[in-house]
Design a protein around this motif. Structure first.
Motif, PDB file in Angstrom:
ATOM      1  N   ILE A   1       0.845  -1.181   0.000  1.00 26.64           N
ATOM      2  CA  ILE A   1       0.000   0.000   0.000  1.00 26.64           C
ATOM      3  C   ILE A   1       0.889   1.242   0.000  1.00 26.64           C
ATOM      4  O   ILE A   1       1.831   1.359   0.782  1.00 26.64           O
ATOM      5  CB  ILE A   1      -0.947  -0.011   1.226  1.00 26.64           C
ATOM      6  N   HIS A   2       0.597   2.143  -0.893  1.00 24.69           N
ATOM      7  CA  HIS A   2       1.346   3.391  -1.005  1.00 24.69           C
ATOM      8  C   HIS A   2       0.424   4.533  -0.579  1.00 24.69           C
ATOM      9  O   HIS A   2      -0.562   4.827  -1.261  1.00 24.69           O
ATOM     10  CB  HIS A   2       1.844   3.600  -2.439  1.00 24.69           C
TER      11      HIS A   2
ATOM     12  N   GLN B   1      -3.399  10.595   3.430  1.00 22.03           N
ATOM     13  CA  GLN B   1      -3.932   9.298   3.848  1.00 22.03           C
ATOM     14  C   GLN B   1      -3.260   8.808   5.128  1.00 22.03           C
ATOM     15  O   GLN B   1      -3.932   8.266   6.022  1.00 22.03           O
ATOM     16  CB  GLN B   1      -3.742   8.278   2.722  1.00 22.03           C
ATOM     17  N   GLU B   2      -1.971   8.988   5.218  1.00 19.59           N
ATOM     18  CA  GLU B   2      -1.231   8.613   6.424  1.00 19.59           C
ATOM     19  C   GLU B   2      -1.803   9.346   7.644  1.00 19.59           C
ATOM     20  O   GLU B   2      -2.020   8.754   8.709  1.00 19.59           O
ATOM     21  CB  GLU B   2       0.252   8.966   6.258  1.00 19.59           C
TER      22      GLU B   2
ATOM     23  N   ARG C   1       2.860  -2.347   5.709  1.00 16.17           N
ATOM     24  CA  ARG C   1       2.737  -1.818   4.347  1.00 16.17           C
ATOM     25  C   ARG C   1       2.051  -2.808   3.410  1.00 16.17           C
ATOM     26  O   ARG C   1       1.583  -2.419   2.340  1.00 16.17           O
ATOM     27  CB  ARG C   1       4.123  -1.471   3.792  1.00 16.17           C
ATOM     28  N   ARG C   2       2.028  -4.089   3.810  1.00 12.09           N
ATOM     29  CA  ARG C   2       1.284  -5.062   3.010  1.00 12.09           C
ATOM     30  C   ARG C   2      -0.130  -5.121   3.554  1.00 12.09           C
ATOM     31  O   ARG C   2      -0.348  -5.364   4.735  1.00 12.09           O
ATOM     32  CB  ARG C   2       1.941  -6.438   3.051  1.00 12.09           C
TER      33      ARG C   2
ATOM     34  N   VAL D   1      -6.692  -1.335   1.080  1.00  9.94           N
ATOM     35  CA  VAL D   1      -6.170  -0.433   0.053  1.00  9.94           C
ATOM     36  C   VAL D   1      -7.306   0.412  -0.519  1.00  9.94           C
ATOM     37  O   VAL D   1      -7.175   1.631  -0.714  1.00  9.94           O
ATOM     38  CB  VAL D   1      -5.461  -1.221  -1.062  1.00  9.94           C
ATOM     39  N   GLY D   2      -8.446  -0.249  -0.784  1.00 14.28           N
ATOM     40  CA  GLY D   2      -9.603   0.484  -1.302  1.00 14.28           C
ATOM     41  C   GLY D   2     -10.100   1.521  -0.318  1.00 14.28           C
ATOM     42  O   GLY D   2     -10.477   2.636  -0.708  1.00 14.28           O
ATOM     43  N   PHE D   3     -10.083   1.177   0.973  1.00 13.26           N
ATOM     44  CA  PHE D   3     -10.516   2.143   1.982  1.00 13.26           C
ATOM     45  C   PHE D   3      -9.565   3.333   2.056  1.00 13.26           C
ATOM     46  O   PHE D   3     -10.000   4.479   2.211  1.00 13.26           O
ATOM     47  CB  PHE D   3     -10.611   1.455   3.350  1.00 13.26           C
TER      48      PHE D   3
END
Length: 316
Positions: free
Chosen positions: A108-109, A114-115, A237-238, A244-246
């Motif tokens: 996930i980037h 977002q962070e 991060r995985r 990821v969608g959220f």
């Protein structure tokens, strides 16, 4: 020298009579107590008859032992089979909540925004409900006013709270792992989707079960399980596709979690009615609801909660 008397050698018949009178009863008694032999006169049993009785006794014990071994083997096989089935069910159940999340993980980037918003969500998740905190007391009162605008506010400990779906007269005992954020979610639901909120609160839609789910406690459970599904506490991060969608939703909507809560609660009630479920099936319906929402979050190109297929069920 005195002459010795010459003893006469006994005849064959005399020897047989002597043996019959001196043979102990323990030898002449039948080995297995056969009634057929009980009618015979006591006396010396020939060697061939002795071995026939011994063989019958051995065969009897061989039969008993073989039967025992056969039954024991069958029980062991059945036990191993049942244990194997139990293990299969156990591992299937233990993997079930995570299978859809862990089956396909991806890096996930996150953008700085977002962070920041994920960090804020984690902070909210870690705040327990504190019945002594004025802010938390006021929030609970606000929920009552939103739910029953024309009714007098009861004390914070009153049986009237059970009408909203709290299990006890003191709602503070029902938050548990849901924490203060679950109360914030319910207030957000009432303010932003009042029509759906009141229809769920008053069970206005469909044919209801005789033993319905309690509205407020159900909301606490939805909030908690939604946070678990999205793995919000993790900083790994995985991530699952759903997480990821959220994260993508957070880019444009800082209240994405609260909006997802409202949608998940509405979806729960829809599934409840479709299944004609009752109280004991609540956890199963909740699990199915979150599974459906998880699938919708993996749809590509979804930039807001309003774009999710089930969002049309919510009423403002």
């Amino acid at each position: 020298m005195a002459s010795k008397a010459i003893r006469r050698r006994p005849t064959e018949k005399e020897r047989e009579r002597h043996m019959e009178t001196t043979m102990p009863e323990s030898v002449t008694a039948p080995l297995l107590g056969n009634s057929a032999q009980g009618n015979k006169s006591e006396g010396y049993e020939p060697i061939p008859d002795f071995w026939d009785g011994k063989s019958r006794e051995c065969l009897h014990w061989v039969h008993i032992v073989s039967t025992f071994i056969t039954q024991s083997a069958r029980k062991i096989v059945n036990a191993i089979s049942e244990f194997g089935s139990f293990l299969a069910r156990f591992f299937d159940c233990s993997r079930a909540p995570q299978s859809s999340q862990n089956a396909q993980t991806m890096l996930i980037h996150l953008s700085p925004l977002q962070e920041e918003r994920l960090k804020f969500l984690r902070q909210r998740l870690n705040v327990p409900f504190d019945c002594s905190a004025v802010k938390h007391q006021d929030a609970l009162k606000e929920l009552w006013r939103l739910a029953y605008p024309n009714r007098e506010l009861p004390p914070l400990k009153s049986d009237l709270w059970k009408e909203m779906g709290w299990q006890n007269s003191d709602p503070a005992t029902d938050f548990r792992s849901g924490g203060f954020m679950s109360l914030e979610n319910l207030i957000y639901f009432a303010r932003n989707y009042p029509d759906s909120f009141h229809r769920l609160l008053h069970k206005a839609d469909g044919e209801r079960a005789e033993w319905e789910y309690p509205f407020a406690v159900a909301g606490v459970n939805v909030s908690y399980m939604l946070g678990q599904m999205l793995d919000l506490q993790s900083e790994n991060r995985r991530s699952s596709k759903a997480r990821v969608g959220f994260a993508q939703l957070l880019e444009d909507d800082e209240m994405a979690f609260d909006n997802l809560f409202c949608l998940a609660f509405q979806m729960l009630d829809a599934q409840w009615l479709a299944r004609r479920a009752s109280y004991m099936e609540f956890n199963e319906v909740l699990k199915s609801t979150l599974g459906q929402l998880e699938q919708e979050l993996t749809i590509g190109g979804v930039s807001s909660v309003q774009n999710l297929p089930s969002f049309r069920m919510l009423r403002r």
